[in-house]
Motif scaffolding. Structure first.
Motif, PDB file in Angstrom:
ATOM      1  N   GLN A 157      -5.091  32.721 -64.567  1.00  0.00           N
ATOM      2  CA  GLN A 157      -6.403  33.359 -64.530  1.00  0.00           C
ATOM      3  C   GLN A 157      -7.194  32.924 -63.283  1.00  0.00           C
ATOM      4  O   GLN A 157      -7.009  31.813 -62.772  1.00  0.00           O
ATOM      5  CB  GLN A 157      -7.191  33.016 -65.794  1.00  0.00           C
ATOM      6  CG  GLN A 157      -6.685  33.700 -67.055  1.00  0.00           C
ATOM      7  CD  GLN A 157      -5.515  33.003 -67.717  1.00  0.00           C
ATOM      8  OE1 GLN A 157      -4.965  32.039 -67.191  1.00  0.00           O
ATOM      9  NE2 GLN A 157      -5.139  33.458 -68.908  1.00  0.00           N
ATOM     10  N   VAL A 158      -8.080  33.805 -62.848  1.00  0.00           N
ATOM     11  CA  VAL A 158      -8.895  33.515 -61.659  1.00  0.00           C
ATOM     12  C   VAL A 158     -10.086  32.666 -62.116  1.00  0.00           C
ATOM     13  O   VAL A 158     -11.210  33.155 -62.286  1.00  0.00           O
ATOM     14  CB  VAL A 158      -9.347  34.804 -60.962  1.00  0.00           C
ATOM     15  CG1 VAL A 158     -10.016  34.480 -59.617  1.00  0.00           C
ATOM     16  CG2 VAL A 158      -8.167  35.743 -60.734  1.00  0.00           C
ATOM     17  N   VAL A 196      -6.455  19.770 -51.463  1.00  0.00           N
ATOM     18  CA  VAL A 196      -6.107  20.400 -52.742  1.00  0.00           C
ATOM     19  C   VAL A 196      -5.957  21.898 -52.524  1.00  0.00           C
ATOM     20  O   VAL A 196      -6.811  22.537 -51.886  1.00  0.00           O
ATOM     21  CB  VAL A 196      -7.194  20.126 -53.809  1.00  0.00           C
ATOM     22  CG1 VAL A 196      -6.843  20.831 -55.118  1.00  0.00           C
ATOM     23  CG2 VAL A 196      -7.354  18.624 -54.025  1.00  0.00           C
ATOM     24  N   PHE A 197      -4.889  22.461 -53.079  1.00  0.00           N
ATOM     25  CA  PHE A 197      -4.592  23.883 -52.928  1.00  0.00           C
ATOM     26  C   PHE A 197      -4.405  24.479 -54.317  1.00  0.00           C
ATOM     27  O   PHE A 197      -3.509  24.069 -55.048  1.00  0.00           O
ATOM     28  CB  PHE A 197      -3.331  24.078 -52.085  1.00  0.00           C
ATOM     29  CG  PHE A 197      -3.394  23.378 -50.752  1.00  0.00           C
ATOM     30  CD1 PHE A 197      -3.821  24.055 -49.620  1.00  0.00           C
ATOM     31  CD2 PHE A 197      -3.046  22.037 -50.644  1.00  0.00           C
ATOM     32  CE1 PHE A 197      -3.892  23.406 -48.395  1.00  0.00           C
ATOM     33  CE2 PHE A 197      -3.111  21.379 -49.427  1.00  0.00           C
ATOM     34  CZ  PHE A 197      -3.541  22.064 -48.298  1.00  0.00           C
ATOM     35  N   ARG A 216     -11.526  28.450 -48.225  1.00  0.00           N
ATOM     36  CA  ARG A 216     -11.392  26.997 -48.099  1.00  0.00           C
ATOM     37  C   ARG A 216     -12.776  26.400 -47.917  1.00  0.00           C
ATOM     38  O   ARG A 216     -13.579  26.907 -47.126  1.00  0.00           O
ATOM     39  CB  ARG A 216     -10.515  26.643 -46.904  1.00  0.00           C
ATOM     40  CG  ARG A 216     -10.349  25.135 -46.708  1.00  0.00           C
ATOM     41  CD  ARG A 216      -9.444  24.823 -45.529  1.00  0.00           C
ATOM     42  NE  ARG A 216      -9.322  23.385 -45.323  1.00  0.00           N
ATOM     43  CZ  ARG A 216      -8.601  22.824 -44.372  1.00  0.00           C
ATOM     44  NH1 ARG A 216      -7.934  23.582 -43.512  1.00  0.00           N
ATOM     45  NH2 ARG A 216      -8.552  21.521 -44.247  1.00  0.00           N
ATOM     46  N   TYR A 217     -13.046  25.359 -48.660  1.00  0.00           N
ATOM     47  CA  TYR A 217     -14.292  24.618 -48.481  1.00  0.00           C
ATOM     48  C   TYR A 217     -13.992  23.152 -48.780  1.00  0.00           C
ATOM     49  O   TYR A 217     -13.161  22.831 -49.644  1.00  0.00           O
ATOM     50  CB  TYR A 217     -15.395  25.142 -49.413  1.00  0.00           C
ATOM     51  CG  TYR A 217     -15.099  24.942 -50.878  1.00  0.00           C
ATOM     52  CD1 TYR A 217     -15.566  23.817 -51.561  1.00  0.00           C
ATOM     53  CD2 TYR A 217     -14.328  25.856 -51.582  1.00  0.00           C
ATOM     54  CE1 TYR A 217     -15.277  23.613 -52.891  1.00  0.00           C
ATOM     55  CE2 TYR A 217     -14.029  25.658 -52.908  1.00  0.00           C
ATOM     56  CZ  TYR A 217     -14.519  24.531 -53.569  1.00  0.00           C
ATOM     57  OH  TYR A 217     -14.207  24.337 -54.895  1.00  0.00           O
ATOM     58  N   LEU A 222      -8.533  27.889 -52.064  1.00  0.00           N
ATOM     59  CA  LEU A 222      -8.327  28.782 -53.201  1.00  0.00           C
ATOM     60  C   LEU A 222      -7.526  29.982 -52.716  1.00  0.00           C
ATOM     61  O   LEU A 222      -7.941  30.669 -51.792  1.00  0.00           O
ATOM     62  CB  LEU A 222      -9.662  29.245 -53.778  1.00  0.00           C
ATOM     63  CG  LEU A 222     -10.641  28.144 -54.222  1.00  0.00           C
ATOM     64  CD1 LEU A 222     -11.977  28.756 -54.634  1.00  0.00           C
ATOM     65  CD2 LEU A 222     -10.054  27.317 -55.359  1.00  0.00           C
ATOM     66  N   ILE A 223      -6.388  30.228 -53.355  1.00  0.00           N
ATOM     67  CA  ILE A 223      -5.479  31.270 -52.912  1.00  0.00           C
ATOM     68  C   ILE A 223      -5.089  32.135 -54.112  1.00  0.00           C
ATOM     69  O   ILE A 223      -4.721  31.609 -55.165  1.00  0.00           O
ATOM     70  CB  ILE A 223      -4.204  30.684 -52.273  1.00  0.00           C
ATOM     71  CG1 ILE A 223      -4.560  29.725 -51.131  1.00  0.00           C
ATOM     72  CG2 ILE A 223      -3.278  31.777 -51.775  1.00  0.00           C
ATOM     73  CD1 ILE A 223      -4.334  28.286 -51.413  1.00  0.00           C
ATOM     74  N   GLY A 224      -5.190  33.443 -53.964  1.00  0.00           N
ATOM     75  CA  GLY A 224      -4.776  34.355 -55.014  1.00  0.00           C
ATOM     76  C   GLY A 224      -3.918  35.464 -54.460  1.00  0.00           C
ATOM     77  O   GLY A 224      -4.166  35.962 -53.355  1.00  0.00           O
TER      78      GLY A 224
END
Length: 257
Positions: A157-158, A196-197, A216-217, A222-224
């Motif tokens: 889930q997103v 962290v990925f 990215r921050y 965050l990759i979807g």
């Protein structure tokens, strides 16, 4: 000589790689057996990239959680010939006892080249990482973060959607009225010294859904990505260099695109 030169170039560029594929049963209501056929058409590509050591399927691996469906998935993975880890989605968990009898715990971790890989299961509590799963995650990070390099986290889930309203997931099915990603889960990672990925796979089953995202921050990326919608179906190859820097290849499943 050319073959050995190619291997040398790949090794120089990347210490190791892995692939991440979301919504891998593909197009809804088609009843194709096993993994999305355009993904299977890329098996030779994955096999010929010698630095790719394993894969992660980020949920909705089957449309209908039956013995026959899982048997077809297992057959496809055997044909691929690479280790593949599952981060289960809501479709996969419509029959949790069957899933766990075949594949074990739905949340777990493993180490690879001193990087930490964490699989989470937001299906247990309405997209919340709570109870025993939260305790497990908190304890794992407290005990390992200082001894590992990168941390890779996978779920279907997103979970970060609240802060990205322009992103359209495939589904909000099963989501509680409020979830604890930003209040409790993300803070566990944002305080760490590690990069962290985080990967979500609930993308692009439908043409109206977002096909891919990246942000990215601070220390978090965050990759979807996902497939099933057609022309923009995709998966990601993650390349981890010998210096632990990470880069990505976005692979389109449509051969003409």
């Amino acid at each position: 000589y050319i073959f050995m030169l190619l291997i040398s170039v790949l090794q120089a560029q990347s210490n190791y790689s892995f692939f991440v594929a979301g919504h891998s049963y593909g197009q809804p209501a088609i009843n194709s057996k096993g993994l999305h056929p355009p993904l299977k058409n890329k098996f030779s590509y994955l096999q010929n990239r010698f630095e790719i050591e394993f894969g992660v399927l980020t949920g909705d691996i089957v449309e209908h959680a039956s013995v026959a469906s899982w048997d077809s998935v297992d057959a496809d993975i055997n044909a691929l010939g690479l280790p593949v880890y599952f981060a289960p989605g809501n479709h996969d968990m419509t029959n949790r006892p069957l899933y766990e009898s075949r594949y074990g715990a739905s949340y777990y971790h493993f180490l690879h080249h001193n990087d930490l890989f964490i699989i989470l299961d937001p299906n247990i509590d309405g997209w919340n990482i709570s109870g025993a799963q939260f305790t497990y995650l908190d304890s794992l990070l407290n005990s390992t973060s200082l001894s590992v390099d990168n941390i890779f986290v996978f779920f279907h889930q997103v979970l970060w959607h609240e802060h990205y309203p322009s992103i359209i997931p495939n589904s909000m099915a099963g989501r509680a009225d409020s979830i604890n990603f930003w209040t409790e889960v993300e803070p566990l990672f944002s305080i760490l010294p590690n990069q962290v990925f985080m990967f979500s796979g609930d993308f692009y089953a439908w043409t109206y859904a977002t096909e891919v995202m990246y942000d990215r921050y601070d220390n978090i990326s965050l990759i979807g990505s996902g497939m099933g919608g057609g022309a923009k179906d995709n998966f990601i190859v993650v390349n981890v260099g010998s210096n632990k820097q990470v880069c990505y290849d976005l692979i389109c499943l449509e051969s003409s695109n």
